[in-house]
Design a protein around this motif. Structure first.
Motif, PDB file in Angstrom:
ATOM      1  N   ALA A  74     -50.874 -16.734 -31.289  1.00 48.59           N
ATOM      2  CA  ALA A  74     -51.257 -15.687 -30.968  1.00 48.59           C
ATOM      3  C   ALA A  74     -50.791 -14.278 -30.143  1.00 48.59           C
ATOM      4  CB  ALA A  74     -51.625 -15.041 -32.230  1.00 48.59           C
ATOM      5  N   SER A  96     -47.275 -10.948 -31.891  1.00 49.24           N
ATOM      6  CA  SER A  96     -47.869 -10.830 -33.271  1.00 49.24           C
ATOM      7  C   SER A  96     -48.638  -9.257 -33.208  1.00 49.24           C
ATOM      8  CB  SER A  96     -48.794 -11.812 -33.275  1.00 49.24           C
ATOM      9  OG  SER A  96     -48.273 -12.799 -32.505  1.00 49.24           O
ATOM     10  N   LEU A 115     -56.698 -11.350 -34.956  1.00 51.31           N
ATOM     11  CA  LEU A 115     -55.164 -12.540 -34.888  1.00 51.31           C
ATOM     12  C   LEU A 115     -56.019 -13.923 -35.116  1.00 51.31           C
ATOM     13  CD1 LEU A 115     -53.165 -10.355 -31.956  1.00 51.31           C
ATOM     14  CD2 LEU A 115     -52.349 -10.833 -34.034  1.00 51.31           C
ATOM     15  N   ARG A 119     -54.335 -16.509 -38.045  1.00 50.53           N
ATOM     16  CA  ARG A 119     -54.227 -18.091 -37.357  1.00 50.53           C
ATOM     17  C   ARG A 119     -54.896 -19.154 -37.940  1.00 50.53           C
ATOM     18  NH1 ARG A 119     -55.057 -21.805 -33.983  1.00 50.53           N
ATOM     19  NH2 ARG A 119     -53.241 -22.457 -33.183  1.00 50.53           N
ATOM     20  N   ASP A 130     -44.547 -14.330 -39.580  1.00 49.54           N
ATOM     21  CA  ASP A 130     -45.375 -13.289 -38.789  1.00 49.54           C
ATOM     22  C   ASP A 130     -45.361 -12.061 -39.171  1.00 49.54           C
ATOM     23  OD1 ASP A 130     -47.576 -13.478 -36.860  1.00 49.54           O
ATOM     24  OD2 ASP A 130     -45.904 -13.785 -34.579  1.00 49.54           O
TER      25      ASP A 130
END
Ligand SMILES: Nc1ncnc2c1ncn2[C@@H]1O[C@H](COP(=O)(O)OP(=O)(O)OP(=O)(O)O)[C@@H](O)[C@H]1O
Ligand SMILES: [Mg+2]
Length: 509
Positions: A74, A96, A115, A119, A130
């Motif tokens: 990310a 992201s 994040l 992920r 995304d």
């Protein structure tokens, strides 16, 4: 929480405290600056997130973003408050997420953690993307997974409804128990009922043994009811009962069976409308719609396309043993501009065919089929005002599907004609009449021996009915094939049985 983060250090004033906060949060960090070997740094750090703290030159920033993207890391950027055109930066680096300075370093650390969590969730569920829509879906899946309430997943065909249902199952405490899918549109009414609820021995002809239904087989786990909108009314009533009482009867059974099953239903047509139009029971609709997830079509979230394409190219080239470097920027742009009426499934299938068929080591514009390359399908739903979108989108979708269907039918017809050749062709006007036919008018000829044209000629005269034309055409075909009915049927492009019937009907024997 553990996790690996690569952080840019061109702006030490920001970089150093952010780095400290990340370490404080238990993350493993590595640092990189514009003058380092970026590729080596990324390889060493194996980051899950790259944090751009600013002051990085444009070229290395882009390069670092591309390297991060290749590894599905990310990308989080800390932007200057007066940053000109942040949208351009977001696009250029494929960010992201971003935060605007000044921000507390702890705030950066928690954004990075979020994040990393997302992920990992995407890796676990296989749900890539995304776009804000996919983020929302992932958040909902996480929230809904632990409870057992019924969920309704709505979205066009190929948007990932089954994937979402599976994700919800695998994130729940039911994950060790079965996930069972039933397509409600695939079975006729009586079979669907016994498929879902099972039957007792001898409950109907052919029921030689007791058979457990999907509800029983899914006990403790999840039952995925696909295309629930197509469920016949009688089965809808029974499903409603199970959802209300958690019990049911096998077909032909007298003992209630109790089950603990989580139901996830999916539909690619708005169930609300079906309920309003009386095609679906309203009470069942409300029962199913306790929790809801909507998967928007891919054309409404084009930013997901590049991630999906990259992943599919990697995955499928591995599967087919092809060494692919990836896809060119130009080709990617074409894919991002296409409307994808078949959504992610269509995109995946296309990538698979390109991976198998493309001659080079990179997918280029020439490998993309013309209908996508030329944007010929682009007339599909353009963004519409929110209130009109649903209806107009569906109407356009319907028109589009009808056109596609029509096109397929025409192609099929053309193919058949090419295969068999025309069974009757107009070759001339005003030729000599067939026996018993009045002269004048266009002549139809049944293909056969060219030197026996006259015997095979059929005259059409204004005023003749279709039946008469048919009768004389059949007579001519029989003459041309010297009474061989099989060949005559072949030449006329009809079945032999049909020919027999018509011979009898027209009294030609
Ligand atoms: N967000 C996504 N990330 C990765 N793969 C996806 C995503 N969405 C869909 N897919 C893939 O696309 C294909 C179609 O998905 P799925 O079968 O879940 O769609 P669906 O909505 O159930 O379609 P249908 O209505 O036609 O049954 C699958 O191969 C699935 O793995
Ligand atoms: Mg499906």
């Amino acid at each position: 929480m553990s996790g690996r983060v690569l952080i840019t250090m061109d702006d030490l004033e920001v970089g150093v405290p952010v780095n400290a906060a990340l370490e404080e949060a238990g993350l493993t960090t590595a640092m990189v600056s514009s003058f380092d070997d970026l590729r080596a740094a990324v390889r060493r750090a194996e980051p899950e997130v790259v944090v751009f703290t600013g002051a990085l030159h444009e070229r290395p920033a882009r390069e670092l973003a591309a390297l991060a993207r290749e590894r599905d890391a990310a990308r989080l950027a800390l932007l200057e408050p007066g940053a000109q055109d942040p949208g351009r930066l977001v696009h250029a680096l494929g960010l992201s997420a971003w935060l605007v300075k000044p921000m507390a370093p702890a705030e950066v650390a928690s954004a990075v953690q979020r994040l990393i969590e997302r992920r990992r969730l995407q890796e676990r569920t296989g749900i890539l993307g995304d776009s804000p829509a996919i983020h929302e879906v992932l958040v909902k899946i996480e929230q809904m997974a632990p409870v057992s309430s019924t969920v309704l997943v709505e979205g066009e065909s190929g948007t990932g409804k089954e994937l979402v249902a599976q994700a919800m199952h695998s994130l729940s405490a039911r994950r060790e128990r079965p996930f069972i899918a039933v397509n409600c549109a695939a079975l006729p009414e009586s079979l669907l009922e016994s498929e879902l609820f099972g039957h007792e021995k001898g409950s109907f002809t052919g029921a030689a043994e007791r058979r457990l239904g999907r509800f029983e087989l899914a006990n403790g786990g999840t039952l995925f009811l696909d295309e629930v909108g197509e469920m016949p009314h009688s089965v809808q009533v029974k499903l409603l009962r199970v959802l209300e009482t958690r019990s049911f009867f096998r077909v032909g059974g007298t003992q209630p069976i109790h089950v603990d099953v989580r139901v996830i239903a999916a539909t690619n047509r708005p169930l609300k409308e079906a309920a309003a139009g009386g095609r679906f029971r309203e009470d069942l609709y409300f029962r199913l719609n306790v929790l809801a997830i909507y998967l928007p079509p891919l054309r409404e979230r084009p930013s997901d396309i590049s991630i999906l394409v990259r992943r599919f190219v990697r995955e499928l080239s591995q599967l087919h043993g092809r060494e692919f470097r990836g896809i060119s920027a130009e080709a990617m742009e074409m894919l991002m501009g296409a409307p994808w009426p078949g959504n992610v499934r269509q995109l995946r299938n296309l990538i698979e065919s390109m991976v198998v068929l493309a001659p080079g080591r990179e997918i280029g514009p020439a490998d993309i089929p013309p209908e996508i390359r030329d944007g010929r399908l682009r007339f599909l739903p353009a963004p519409l005002p929110e209130s009109r979108r649903e209806i107009a989108g569906q109407e356009l979708e319907f028109i589009f599907r009808s056109l596609v269907e029509l096109k397929l039918q025409i192609e099929e017809l053309r193919r058949r004609l090419d295969d068999h050749g025309p069974s009757v062709e107009v070759i001339d006007l005003g030729r000599a009449p067939a026996r018993g036919m009045p002269p004048g008018g266009p002549v139809l000829s049944v293909p056969g021996d060219r030197d026996q044209d006259d015997d095979r000629s059929v005259v059409y005269r204004p005023g003749m009915t279709m039946a008469q034309v048919e009768k004389f055409t059949i007579a001519a075909a029989l003459e041309a094939t010297k009474g061989n009915r099989r060949r005559a049927a072949e030449q006329l492009g009809i079945g032999e049985r049909t020919l027999y019937r018509k011979i009898k009907e027209f009294g030609l024997n």
